[in-house]
Scaffold this active site. Structure first.
Site, short mmCIF file in Angstrom:
data_model
loop_
_atom_site.label_atom_id
_atom_site.label_comp_id
_atom_site.label_asym_id
_atom_site.label_seq_id
_atom_site.Cartn_x
_atom_site.Cartn_y
_atom_site.Cartn_z
N GLU A 178 0.88 -1.17 0.00
CA GLU A 178 0.00 0.00 0.00
C GLU A 178 0.92 1.21 0.00
OE1 GLU A 178 -1.70 2.94 0.62
OE2 GLU A 178 -2.38 2.36 2.61
N CYS A 227 -1.19 8.92 3.12
CA CYS A 227 -1.16 8.56 1.71
C CYS A 227 -2.50 8.89 1.07
CB CYS A 227 -0.78 7.11 1.52
SG CYS A 227 -1.90 6.04 2.33
C1 UN1 Z 1 -2.07 5.89 4.89
O1 UN1 Z 1 -1.83 7.07 5.06
O2 UN1 Z 1 -1.14 5.10 4.62
O3 UN1 Z 1 -8.27 7.32 5.10
C2 UN1 Z 1 -3.40 5.23 5.00
C3 UN1 Z 1 -7.36 7.81 5.76
C4 UN1 Z 1 -6.46 6.90 6.52
C5 UN1 Z 1 -5.35 6.58 5.58
C6 UN1 Z 1 -4.30 5.70 6.08
N1 UN1 Z 1 -7.17 5.73 6.99
O4 UN1 Z 1 -7.10 9.01 5.75
#
Ligand code: UN1
Length: 531
Positions: free
Chosen positions: A287, A321
């Site tokens: 990811e 992310c």
């Molecule tokens: C990440 O930053 O790797 O939806 C994922 C959101 C969080 C994202 C996490 N659950 O903003």
């Protein structure tokens, strides 16, 4: 460590916490956390708490003179030993059966929820999150354990009866764990993104070796410790700290690792994708980042749009992310939208997040801050206008940390690299478009494709967006976050195109299966014994 129960459930969509009881309890937890700072922690290898020959310091991005924790610089041998411990623990963990495993995981979830304040306060020091973001991260971890457990239960442990070619033949399909998984976790959701992927693997019946980010080893350690406290046998969850070049590389290369789950940068993720399966096929779940777009149409409620974009661009300093880092706005409303967004950005209080009035804290390290200042200089050089921010705080309270201000840039061509490269800092570029088609073409023209949002009150535009957008998590008219804030069981979280390898996302109903492989069992003359 003292425990205290929060009075309200905090998620990433919680807009404010005007709840004095909660704030006071958190302030008390911050004081308790101060007393815990600077301790040395071991690696967790089977039942052994292993210290290393040398330690590294995990320093706070709020103030680099604060040592949050000290952890061993692990070696390849430590990883080999951890893999050995995980292999040894695997048969009994698998044989325990999923119902018993779920009991332990749910117990761990309750312990995590009970200690939400203390863990949140430590996380605040470790990675600089504000209190709602930190409390959200802890509670998300607990909810991930609960949600994946619920999914395992709903699927009845993934045992399904199959057809039969004769009356004496009995066949079923069984999903079985692979063995030992490596879990490489990032700094930005230090508990949820160590705990969530590990939970997927563990609930499925695998054992794990976790390598947390060197910017946030403490939260990974705490997660592993809580599992042990809840009764999970020692070798089931192991933790090795240290650099990617040795600890990460051994996890990638060692044949004793049956699967790997990675959250982090695009560069490292793509390298792992290529390297991990060189000798033979093994599952790998990656990811990676996102250059996530939002689209604002003339039919939007501009106030709602500016609020949603502001929250997703600047929440935890854009270090998600899922962060929103580019906007395509319809030309006729562009000026009005940019003014609203800039106004909201200027109202954000930046500073030490242990002070409840500050909504934005620091970025994680000096490298990250340099990315920010470089981007600001580049935007100015190439004719962009800094509509808000562009500065770094350096007063008495902030000079020893890394505090950029929330930055809105307009006026750059939409082909500029700042519309393409993920920066992971509080910096958003706004470009103008003439139509939804143009916005969608630009939005989809990316190596990533993780999250996306639109603000529009035209049903036809909403339908076209949902049909066309190439991203794994999409939102329409979401004030609490244009592209961020996914929650277990509410949204799923993973990418299309270069981000997420399997297309089955964390937080969602198809996650646990990825840690399992299928076996078809045919038994002649009798029903197979219960799985
Ligand atoms: C990440 O930053 O790797 O939806 C994922 C959101 C969080 C994202 C996490 N659950 O903003």
């Amino acid at each position: 460590m003292a425990t205290s129960t929060p009075r309200m459930k905090i998620t990433y969509a919680t807009l404010s916490a005007d709840n004095e009881e909660l704030q006071t309890a958190f302030d008390a937890a911050v004081e308790r956390a101060r007393g815990e700072l600077g301790r040395s922690y071991p690696m967790l290898i089977g039942a052994e708490e292993r210290r290393g020959a040398t330690e590294f310091e995990d320093r706070s991005p709020i103030d680099a003179s604060i040592v949050v924790s000290r952890f061993p610089v692990g070696t390849r041998q430590d990883v080999r030993d951890a893999i050995g411990a995980a292999r040894e623990a695997f048969p009994a963990w698998r044989a325990l059966g999923w119902r018993k495993r779920l009991e332990l995981m749910r117990r761990a979830a309750d312990l995590i929820s009970e200690r939400q304040f203390d863990y949140g306060a430590l996380m605040m020091f470790e990675v600089g999150k504000n209190r709602l973001e930190a409390l959200g991260d802890v509670e998300e971890t607990a909810d991930l354990l609960r949600y994946y457990s619920d999914e395992m239960e709903k699927a009845d442990g993934f045992v399904k009866p199959m057809g039969s070619l004769s009356p004496s033949e009995h066949t079923r399909s069984v999903l079985k764990p692979h063995g030992v998984w490596g879990v490489i976790s990032p700094f930005n959701f230090p508990m949820a993104l160590a705990g969530g992927p590990a939970a997927g693997a563990l609930i499925a019946g695998n054992t794990v070796v976790i390598k947390p980010s060197s910017d946030a080893p403490l939260m990974g350690f705490i997660f592993c410790q809580v599992l042990r406290e809840a009764g999970v046998p020692a070798g089931v969850c192991n933790l090795v700290t240290g650099p990617g070049e040795s600890v990460g590389a051994e996890l990638e290369e060692n044949a004793g690792i049956d699967g790997l789950v990675f959250t982090g940068s695009y560069e490292v993720g793509m390298r792992l994708q290529a390297g991990f399966t060189k000798e033979y096929p093994r599952p790998i779940i990656t990811e990676m980042g996102g250059k996530n777009p939002s689209i604002v149409m003339a039919s939007a409620n501009l106030e709602e749009a500016a609020e949603g974009v502001m929250r997703s661009a600047f929440g935890y300093d854009g270090q998600k992310c899922s962060a929103n880092s580019r906007v395509y706005v319809e030309r006729s409303v562009a000026r009005a939208f940019v003014d609203l967004l800039a106004e909201k950005a200027k109202q954000i209080r930046v500073g030490d997040p242990t002070d409840r009035r500050n909504w934005m804290g620091p970025v994680i390290n000096a490298r990250s801050l340099a990315k920010f200042t470089d981007a600001v200089a580049e935007a100015k050089r190439d004719g962009g206008t800094i509509e808000a921010g562009g500065e770094v705080l350096a007063d008495e309270a902030t000079a020893r940390g890394f505090f950029p201000t929330p930055t809105v840039v307009a006026g750059l061509p939409v082909t500029h690299r700042l519309f393409r490269d993920e920066l992971f800092v509080p910096f958003i570029v706004v470009g103008e478009v003439d139509s939804l088609d143009e916005a969608l073409r630009l939005a989809n023209d990316t190596a990533y494709g993780l999250t996306a949002g639109i603000f529009s009150h035209d049903d036809e535009q909403i339908r076209t967006f949902l049909d066309t957008i190439q991203a794994g998590v999409v939102y329409v008219n979401r004030r609490s976050g244009a592209t961020t804030g996914a929650w277990p069981g509410i949204q799923s979280f993973g990418g299309w195109k270069g981000s997420g390898s399997s297309g089955k996302s964390g937080l969602g109903p198809y996650y646990v299966q990825q840690f399992l492989r299928e076996q078809s069992q045919t038994v002649m003359g009798q029903e197979p014994p219960p799985a």
